[in-house]
Design an enzyme around this catalytic site. Structure first.
Site, PDB file in Angstrom:
ATOM      1  CE  LYS A 186      -7.222   0.769   4.209  1.00 49.12           C
ATOM      2  NZ  LYS A 186      -5.933   1.337   4.603  1.00 49.12           N
ATOM      3  CB  CYS A 192      -3.693  -1.725   5.081  1.00 47.72           C
ATOM      4  SG  CYS A 192      -2.701  -1.342   6.486  1.00 47.72           S
ATOM      5  CD  GLU A 237      -2.425   1.172   2.970  1.00 42.96           C
ATOM      6  OE1 GLU A 237      -3.630   1.688   2.812  1.00 42.96           O
ATOM      7  OE2 GLU A 237      -1.918   0.528   3.766  1.00 42.96           O
TER       8      GLU A 237
END
Length: 277
Positions: free
Chosen positions: A106, A142, A40
């Protein structure tokens, strides 16, 4: 399938980071990897003013990543930032290479531990998978790792592997949580999970005073039975892993948690979720 996890520390300059990606991608290709996965925020580290760096998926940075994928013959997965409404950005994973072109925004934003990613980042809403050589692969980023339903959605879509680029926030107990969560998500969905974090900036020789999540390292490949097969330490490194996707079917036969799910409804009644092949 052989995959490469490139644990790097990126800085605020997208061009310098691109040069690092190119060098690492050629190293992965020399190692006969099929997929190269970067963390990321590979485009620019957190703590950087993201809105002025964000580019569309047909912009120069993404185009250069496509060129790297073409040069090396790899499928490259890397974190970048794309423009979003209201002056915000999307935290985007670009997946590109022979036969592959996709982007995942995300879904779960890191509004935790005193940090508010949603101040500058707009959430995504779509589950995204890609197909590489006939194998379906799910994409996550993440903080998504704290939400098992996303990884089960990958499995429901036919994925045998989830990729998890990250820039994990440091702090007391955070390494232990990272290691627990990546193993748990592999078990939840009974699939391979490849988690590639930013290297710890201090271990890279570039310590930061920012409270932004800039990585702790400890990237790992976890099998569908939840065992860690390979891992890195805190500093920069590359992990090459050979994944046997036949293991997924074997584990799902032995521990058919996906087929055995009973979904609780608001009324308290349980429904049965269909079996996953």
């Amino acid at each position: 399938m052989r995959i490469a996890l490139s644990q790097i520390t990126t800085g605020p300059d997208p061009e310098q980071n691109l040069a690092l990606l190119r060098e690492q991608a050629h190293r992965a290709a020399d190692g006969e990897a099929r997929v190269a996965v970067f963390p990321e925020a590979a485009m620019a580290c957190f703590g950087t003013p993201l809105a002025r760096l964000a580019e569309p998926l047909d912009g120069p940075w993404a185009t250069a990543v496509r060129r790297i994928a073409e040069e090396t013959g790899l499928v490259v997965v890397a974190g970048m930032f794309t423009p979003a409404p209201d002056g915000k950005v999307a935290n985007t994973l670009l997946a590109t290479g022979p036969g592959v072109e996709a982007a995942y925004d995300k879904i779960h934003l890191y509004d935790a531990f005193g940090y508010a990613e949603s101040d500058t980042v707009a959430p995504g809403s779509q589950v995204v998978t890609i197909d590489v050589d006939g194998t379906r692969i799910g994409l996550a980023t993440c903080y998504d790792v704290r939400f098992p339903e996303l990884f089960r959605a990958h499995a429901d879509a036919g994925a045998l592997l989830s990729l998890l680029p990250a820039s994990w926030g440091a702090g007391p107990g955070k390494r232990e949580q990272w290691e627990l969560l990546i193993r748990a998500r592999a078990l939840d969905a009974t699939l391979w999970l490849a988690a590639v974090d930013q290297a710890d900036p201090a271990a890279s020789g570039t310590p930061t005073a920012s409270n932004a999540p800039t990585g702790i390292g400890h990237s790992a490949v976890v099998g569908p039975d939840g065992t860690v097969r390979q891992r890195l330490e805190a500093g920069p490194g590359m992990l090459l892993a050979d994944l046997d996707f036949a293991e997924v079917a074997a584990v799902r036969r032995a521990v058919p948690v996906l087929a055995n799910r009973r979904i609780q409804t608001a009324s308290g009644k349980a429904g049965v979720r269909g079996a996953v092949a």
